[in-house]
Design a protein around this motif. Structure first.
Motif, PDB file in Angstrom:
ATOM      1  N   HIS A  16       0.862  -1.191   0.000  1.00 15.57           N
ATOM      2  CA  HIS A  16       0.000   0.000   0.000  1.00 15.57           C
ATOM      3  C   HIS A  16       0.891   1.231   0.000  1.00 15.57           C
ATOM      4  O   HIS A  16       1.889   1.289   0.722  1.00 15.57           O
ATOM      5  CB  HIS A  16      -0.907   0.009   1.238  1.00 15.57           C
ATOM      6  CG  HIS A  16      -2.037   0.971   1.124  1.00 15.57           C
ATOM      7  ND1 HIS A  16      -3.228   0.664   0.488  1.00 15.57           N
ATOM      8  CD2 HIS A  16      -2.168   2.243   1.582  1.00 15.57           C
ATOM      9  CE1 HIS A  16      -4.039   1.700   0.555  1.00 15.57           C
ATOM     10  NE2 HIS A  16      -3.424   2.677   1.212  1.00 15.57           N
ATOM     11  N   LYS A  56      -7.819  -1.110   3.714  1.00 13.39           N
ATOM     12  CA  LYS A  56      -7.853  -2.006   2.561  1.00 13.39           C
ATOM     13  C   LYS A  56      -6.604  -1.768   1.729  1.00 13.39           C
ATOM     14  O   LYS A  56      -6.469  -0.751   1.064  1.00 13.39           O
ATOM     15  CB  LYS A  56      -9.097  -1.742   1.710  1.00 13.39           C
ATOM     16  CG  LYS A  56      -9.223  -2.698   0.532  1.00 13.39           C
ATOM     17  CD  LYS A  56     -10.477  -2.414  -0.272  1.00 13.39           C
ATOM     18  CE  LYS A  56     -10.593  -3.384  -1.454  1.00 13.39           C
ATOM     19  NZ  LYS A  56     -11.819  -3.116  -2.258  1.00 13.39           N
ATOM     20  N   GLU A  58      -3.803  -1.911  -1.242  1.00  6.91           N
ATOM     21  CA  GLU A  58      -3.945  -1.874  -2.696  1.00  6.91           C
ATOM     22  C   GLU A  58      -3.742  -3.251  -3.312  1.00  6.91           C
ATOM     23  O   GLU A  58      -4.405  -3.609  -4.291  1.00  6.91           O
ATOM     24  CB  GLU A  58      -2.939  -0.875  -3.286  1.00  6.91           C
ATOM     25  CG  GLU A  58      -3.207   0.568  -2.874  1.00  6.91           C
ATOM     26  CD  GLU A  58      -2.077   1.501  -3.261  1.00  6.91           C
ATOM     27  OE1 GLU A  58      -2.309   2.727  -3.239  1.00  6.91           O
ATOM     28  OE2 GLU A  58      -0.958   1.026  -3.580  1.00  6.91           O
ATOM     29  N   GLU A  59      -2.818  -4.019  -2.742  1.00  6.64           N
ATOM     30  CA  GLU A  59      -2.534  -5.350  -3.263  1.00  6.64           C
ATOM     31  C   GLU A  59      -2.209  -6.297  -2.123  1.00  6.64           C
ATOM     32  O   GLU A  59      -1.804  -5.874  -1.046  1.00  6.64           O
ATOM     33  CB  GLU A  59      -1.318  -5.317  -4.207  1.00  6.64           C
ATOM     34  CG  GLU A  59      -1.449  -4.491  -5.448  1.00  6.64           C
ATOM     35  CD  GLU A  59      -0.158  -4.534  -6.251  1.00  6.64           C
ATOM     36  OE1 GLU A  59       0.105  -5.578  -6.889  1.00  6.64           O
ATOM     37  OE2 GLU A  59       0.587  -3.542  -6.201  1.00  6.64           O
ATOM     38  N   SER A  72      -6.705  -9.251  -2.715  1.00  2.00           N
ATOM     39  CA  SER A  72      -7.006  -8.280  -3.768  1.00  2.00           C
ATOM     40  C   SER A  72      -7.371  -8.966  -5.079  1.00  2.00           C
ATOM     41  O   SER A  72      -8.187  -8.453  -5.848  1.00  2.00           O
ATOM     42  CB  SER A  72      -5.812  -7.337  -3.969  1.00  2.00           C
ATOM     43  OG  SER A  72      -4.643  -8.058  -4.319  1.00  2.00           O
ATOM     44  N   ARG A  75     -10.871 -10.381  -4.683  1.00  2.00           N
ATOM     45  CA  ARG A  75     -11.745  -9.317  -4.199  1.00  2.00           C
ATOM     46  C   ARG A  75     -12.465  -9.684  -2.892  1.00  2.00           C
ATOM     47  O   ARG A  75     -13.646  -9.413  -2.705  1.00  2.00           O
ATOM     48  CB  ARG A  75     -12.767  -8.931  -5.268  1.00  2.00           C
ATOM     49  CG  ARG A  75     -12.126  -8.385  -6.541  1.00  2.00           C
ATOM     50  CD  ARG A  75     -13.153  -7.950  -7.550  1.00  2.00           C
ATOM     51  NE  ARG A  75     -12.501  -7.422  -8.753  1.00  2.00           N
ATOM     52  CZ  ARG A  75     -13.166  -6.959  -9.810  1.00  2.00           C
ATOM     53  NH1 ARG A  75     -14.509  -6.962  -9.794  1.00  2.00           N
ATOM     54  NH2 ARG A  75     -12.513  -6.508 -10.856  1.00  2.00           N
TER      55      ARG A  75
END
Length: 380
Positions: A16, A56, A58-59, A72, A75
């Motif tokens: 992130h 949350k 990013e990956e 990620s 989802r």
């Protein structure tokens, strides 16, 4: 026919980006206590928020005992209340209008709401109360409790919520030294008996050495080193992140004699230590923290010293710092020690990996707070 493997207790890989800071951490850890160690600004809080569902990433992914909390790619992003994480904060955060029993009962109510029987929560109400030594506090309000007592109640509430894991975010940071010494024995017992994986966030090497089964050192948003305390805490290359003054090792041994002059004799894999009396019977297992600045090195076996502990060791690694110091990693049979010496001494002794020498330690250099009892040895 393939044999399925048990998933790690923690499987974390998150990335992130923030303005001026990037988090990129990956590690796995088995059951037990995983200590997340790092200085302020290293990324500990950000990682904790990702684990708890307050951020949350990013990956990446977050998995606890095989259960996916975040991924990620697929989802998946479970809400915080669905993650079944028992959270213990720095300041306890008890409900002030509830007494201790009601605070603990809230944890049981949360367990029932999560679809679990309250008696399954960490073994049940009575067991948790006994483990934390809080039976005499049940009718008292939080405002009448000491800092250490509040933290014990907070841990009990978290355990009774039937969590899949326990997250302790610097639970001793707000306590003075006296309160820390009060609660550490209860933390010891909790980490041994909780039956769920624990992520213990700290910037105290002493706490990590005492409690952890796995250590993850973080700095600048990255994992610097991870592994067992014996490997990580004695890694010279991890010392800059751990702090030079706190560098040292933890060794496991067994009390083999109690001497009349007030010393206890502890057997290690590579020799014996004489330490100030340890109040435990012969056969009791102990863990001993030996700080690097208390260890002296000698090329030849010394004589005529007041120091009682002389252990044969072999240098396995050393790292020269930017200042006048050198950190030396030592193998003592199956154990590892660490010494911190000056560059001048390292050069004069021609210290190098593979060299056999002797580690010298004064008995009184090991403080009582650096010796912890383990499980007694089984006898045949």
């Amino acid at each position: 026919m393939s044999v399925s493997q048990t998933p790690p207790a923690l499987d974390i890989a998150v990335r992130h980006r923030f303005p001026g800071f990037a988090l990129d951490m990956s590690f796995t850890a088995p059951d037990g206590v995983t200590a997340l160690f790092g200085r302020s600004g290293s990324g500990k809080t950000t990682l904790v928020n990702a684990l708890a569902g307050l951020l949350k990433p990013e990956e990446g992914h977050v998995r606890v005992s095989g259960k996916t909390l975040f991924d990620s790619r697929s989802r998946v992003m479970l809400a915080p209340y669905r993650r079944r994480i028992g959270y213990v904060f720095q300041d306890g955060r008890l409900f002030p209008h509830f007494n201790v029993r009601q605070n603990l009962t809230y944890g049981r109510w949360f367990a029932a709401r999560a679809g679990r029987r309250p008696q399954d929560a960490a073994g049940g109400f009575s067991r948790v109360v006994d483990m934390l030594g809080i039976s005499h506090l049940l009718d008292r309000r939080p405002m009448t409790l000491s800092g250490g007592e509040k933290q014990r109640v907070a841990i009990g509430r978290a355990l009774l919520s039937a969590p899949d894991m326990l997250l302790m975010d610097e639970p001793l940071a707000a306590l003075d030294e006296a309160r820390k010494e009060e609660i550490l024995p209860f933390l010891d017992r909790t980490t041994r008996e909780a039956r769920v994986p624990i992520l213990y966030v700290s910037h105290s090497v002493a706490e990590v050495a005492r409690l952890a089964t796995t250590v993850v050192v973080v700095d600048g948003g990255h994992v610097v080193r991870s592994g067992s305390p014996g490997d990580v805490l004695t890694d010279p290359r991890a010392v800059p992140s751990l702090g030079v003054r706190d560098a040292g090792a933890v060794v496991a041994g067994t009390i083999v004699a109690q001497h009349s002059d007030g010393l206890s004799e502890v057997r290690l894999t590579g020799g014996r230590l004489l330490l100030p009396r340890i109040e435990a019977p012969v056969g009791t297992g102990v863990r001993v923290r030996i700080q690097a600045h208390d260890v002296i090195l000698a090329r030849e076996a010394p004589s005529g010293l007041s120091a009682l502990n002389i252990l044969p060791v072999t240098i396995t690694d050393l790292k020269r710092g930017e200042g006048p110091g050198v950190v030396v990693r030592l193998a003592c049979a199956q154990d590892h020690l660490m010494a911190r010496v000056t560059r001048r001494s390292a050069d004069a002794l021609a210290l190098a990996p593979g060299l056999s020498c002797h580690a010298i330690l004064k008995s009184v250099a090991v403080a009582p707070g650096d010796v912890w009892l383990a499980e007694p040895e089984m006898t045949s």
